[in-house]
Design an enzyme around this catalytic site. Structure first.
Site, PDB file in Angstrom:
ATOM      1  CG  ASN A   1      -5.234   3.659   8.433  1.00  0.00           C
ATOM      2  OD1 ASN A   1      -5.294   2.648   7.739  1.00  0.00           O
ATOM      3  ND2 ASN A   1      -4.747   4.808   7.995  1.00  0.00           N
TER       4      ASN A   1
ATOM      5  CD  GLU B   1      -1.699   4.044   8.056  1.00  0.00           C
ATOM      6  OE1 GLU B   1      -1.437   4.476   9.190  1.00  0.00           O
ATOM      7  OE2 GLU B   1      -1.861   4.763   7.060  1.00  0.00           O
TER       8      GLU B   1
ATOM      9  CG  HIS C   1      -1.020   9.272   3.128  1.00  0.00           C
ATOM     10  ND1 HIS C   1      -1.373   7.959   3.273  1.00  0.00           N
ATOM     11  CD2 HIS C   1      -0.552   9.655   4.344  1.00  0.00           C
ATOM     12  CE1 HIS C   1      -1.121   7.562   4.519  1.00  0.00           C
ATOM     13  NE2 HIS C   1      -0.629   8.587   5.191  1.00  0.00           N
TER      14      HIS C   1
ATOM     15  CD  GLU D   1      -5.073   7.929   9.381  1.00  0.00           C
ATOM     16  OE1 GLU D   1      -4.509   8.992   9.660  1.00  0.00           O
ATOM     17  OE2 GLU D   1      -4.822   6.867   9.938  1.00  0.00           O
TER      18      GLU D   1
ATOM     19  CE1 TYR E   1      -0.119   2.847  13.511  1.00  0.00           C
ATOM     20  CE2 TYR E   1      -2.137   3.871  12.705  1.00  0.00           C
ATOM     21  CZ  TYR E   1      -0.849   3.416  12.475  1.00  0.00           C
ATOM     22  OH  TYR E   1      -0.293   3.510  11.228  1.00  0.00           O
TER      23      TYR E   1
ATOM     24  NE  ARG F   1      -3.120   2.681   2.547  1.00  0.00           N
ATOM     25  CZ  ARG F   1      -3.240   3.469   3.593  1.00  0.00           C
ATOM     26  NH1 ARG F   1      -2.967   3.026   4.808  1.00  0.00           N
ATOM     27  NH2 ARG F   1      -3.645   4.717   3.456  1.00  0.00           N
TER      28      ARG F   1
HETATM   29  C1  BGC Z   1      -1.083   7.745   8.871  1.00  0.00           C
HETATM   30  C2  BGC Z   1       0.388   7.571   8.590  1.00  0.00           C
HETATM   31  C3  BGC Z   1       1.152   7.789   9.860  1.00  0.00           C
HETATM   32  C4  BGC Z   1       0.722   6.742  10.841  1.00  0.00           C
HETATM   33  C5  BGC Z   1       1.446   6.807  12.164  1.00  0.00           C
HETATM   34  C6  BGC Z   1      -1.532   7.054  10.123  1.00  0.00           C
HETATM   35  O1  BGC Z   1      -2.508   7.744  10.779  1.00  0.00           O
HETATM   36  O2  BGC Z   1      -1.844   7.339   7.779  1.00  0.00           O
HETATM   37  O3  BGC Z   1       0.771   8.449   7.587  1.00  0.00           O
HETATM   38  O4  BGC Z   1       2.538   7.775   9.684  1.00  0.00           O
HETATM   39  O5  BGC Z   1      -0.629   6.915  11.124  1.00  0.00           O
HETATM   40  O6  BGC Z   1       1.224   8.040  12.772  1.00  0.00           O
END
Ligand code: BGC
Length: 527
Positions: free
Chosen positions: A326, A396, A138, A185, A328, A93
């Protein structure tokens, strides 16, 4: 409650060992143009908002760095594709740089050099059996500072140009690219770029700018989606949207906290999903009600939240072939009270919610997320329940450290645990997840944090002109997962010691980092 979560986590780690990723489940890694390409002024490339802001205001980035040279991926196609091959991914990607392809931002002039670069990258991937997965926008968009017109907001002006650009790249690359993402995003582009101002273009119009920008992005997404199907459907590809989803865990078992956490997910994530995936379309009702009511209370002559026409609502419904998630980490959420300091007006204030990172969670080197693997399973279930189980690709997921050390046990642990919860979401909850993407293949320019936050499976020597790439332990672990289609927490790649000893040290360090992290989080979101 927290003890229960911990117990469930331990149970889940033992249980999921038995699951294997389905045969057709795809694994990939991701990057974005400005973060890796460098070559910021190669040939006729135009200036984008990140070139601009890092050059005129270097302190916008914590270490005053920029992406001028980054990982120099622009000159290293063969080397980078070999790395992807070595990891064994099914897809890559990456994103297209608007200003590299269309230096003026408009389709009146197309750069041969820019097009040739992406043609070479796409061809090299295909020659190596790696599927290109392409993000059109992006965060490094082309600025339109010269076409401000009376008081028409800049994001709305960009709508037409964005759709033209999307159609142009379908035309240029769609014979080989079958997986398209329109925007990466919208929340971060809009709230951070146009409201809070910690991402380019750095506008600080809280409670207004982000909503206008989000509105424009949704409309541009729908128009790009429709252009694909009206003009390029014979290419046989698919088009999706990528949304960043933070899971909101209620702070306690109370009904109030459950309602606050739900409001958080609706207003930060559902904002961009409800118009596309809900049966009724349009923005989430809670968002319209709260922002309309607060706007009236605050004496605005009309709501700060834009409205769609009926035709626009219809055009957005179903306008995505897959949902790119995405993810985290998670927040703990409760209803906001008068002691919580928030900017008024602002999106956070409009939400009526107060969220934070628990100090019981392992911190990452980024102030905005901690290690909460169960949150991935929760948000996948939320998507399934709210929108009828659409296809989701995790576009992500990854972990930050402050150094590029190749012995990266905490990253190994992050991937192992998140992927275990992903397996449970697939097998125990029947969530429709078909792919997973590690962020990122290599350490790179991490936006406002410059080179101080590292997400890579490979480290990059940024002091070396050749930007030498070195595989970290996590790259071998990820490779093993792709090959075996299973998580083996005991797997230790050749040449590395087992992670157990490091894990204890890591936890001590993370305890120290937690307090700093929580403090920074509040600063970023509330001031
Ligand atoms: C973004 C990336 C970024 C990653 C870590 C995502 O929200 O798409 O560009 O580097 O998070 O912060």
């Amino acid at each position: 409650m927290k003890l229960l979560v911990l117990l469930l986590s331990i149970l889940s780690l033992t249980n999921s060992q038995e699951y294997s990723f389905p045969d057709d489940f795809l694994f990939g890694v991701a990057t974005a143009s400005y973060q890796v390409e460098g070559a910021w002024n190669e040939s006729d490339k135009g200036e984008n908002i990140w070139d601009h802001i890092t050059h005129v205001n270097p302190s916008f980035v914590i270490d005053e760095s920029n992406g001028d040279y980054a990982c120099d991926s622009f000159h290293r196609i063969a080397e980078d594709v070999q790395i992807l091959k070595d990891i064994g991914v099914n897809f890559y990607r990456f994103s297209l740089s608007w200003s590299r392809i269309l230096p003026t931002g408009h389709i009146n002039y197309v750069s041969d050099v820019g097009v040739e670069y992406y043609n070479n990258l796409i061809d090299e991937l295909i020659a190596n059996d790696i599927t290109p997965f392409v993000t059109i926008f992006h965060w490094d968009i082309t600025p339109f500072v010269t076409i401000f017109h009376w008081d028409l907001p800049q994001p709305l002006l960009e709508l037409g140009a964005r759709v033209d650009y999307a159609a142009k790249v379908f035309e240029l690359f769609g014979d080989r690219v079958k997986n398209w993402i329109t925007f990466n995003e919208p929340y971060q582009i809009c709230e951070q770029g146009y409201s809070i101002g910690d991402l380019a273009p750095g506008y600080t119009q809280q409670g207004i700018g982000g909503y206008l920008c989000g509105h424009t992005i949704l409309l541009a997404h729908a128009q790009a989606y429709q252009r694909y199907y009206s003009e390029f459907s014979e290419q046989g590809g698919r088009v999706g949207l990528v949304v960043h989803g933070v899971w909101g865990e209620p702070e306690t078992d109370s009904e109030e906290d459950a309602a606050a956490a739900e409001a958080f997910v609706q207003m930060f994530f559902g904002w961009f999903l409800h118009p596309i995936y809900s049966d009724d379309g349009d923005y989430p009702p809670i968002m319209k009600e709260q922002i309309d009511a607060l706007s009236a209370e605050q004496n605005f002559p009309r709501s700060r939240f834009p409205t769609f026409t009926e035709a626009q609502i219809e055009s957005l419904k179903g306008a995505s072939d897959f949902l790119g998630l995405n993810h985290y980490g998670a927040y703990l959420c409760r209803a906001a009270n008068e002691n919580d300091s928030t900017v008024i007006p602002s999106h956070w204030h409009d939400s009526g919610v107060y969220c934070y990172l628990s100090d019981e969670w392992e911190a990452s080197a980024s102030d905005w997320f901690s290690v909460t693997p169960w949150g991935l399973r929760s948000i996948l279930n939320w998507i399934k329940d709210a929108y009828g189980n659409p296809e989701v690709i995790v576009t992500e997921n990854g972990f930050t450290t402050t150094t590029g050390d190749v012995v990266d046990c905490r990253r190994v642990n992050y991937y192992n645990t998140y992927l275990q919860y992903l397996l449970e979401a697939i097998y125990e909850d029947e969530c429709n997840v078909t792919g997973y993407t590690a962020w990122s293949v290599m350490d790179n320019f991490e936006w406002q944090f410059g080179y101080t936050a590292k997400f890579g499976l490979y480290s990059v020597d940024f002091d070396d002109e050749n930007r030498t790439r070195t595989p970290k332990m996590s790259s071998y672990v990820y490779k093993n997962i792709i090959e075996t289609r299973q998580i083996d927490t005991t797997y230790t790649p050749d040449g590395f010691d087992s992670c157990d000893a490091d894990a204890a040290t890591a936890l001590t360090i993370s305890a120290l980092l937690i307090s700093i992290s929580v403090g920074l989080h509040f600063i970023a979101h509330y001031f």
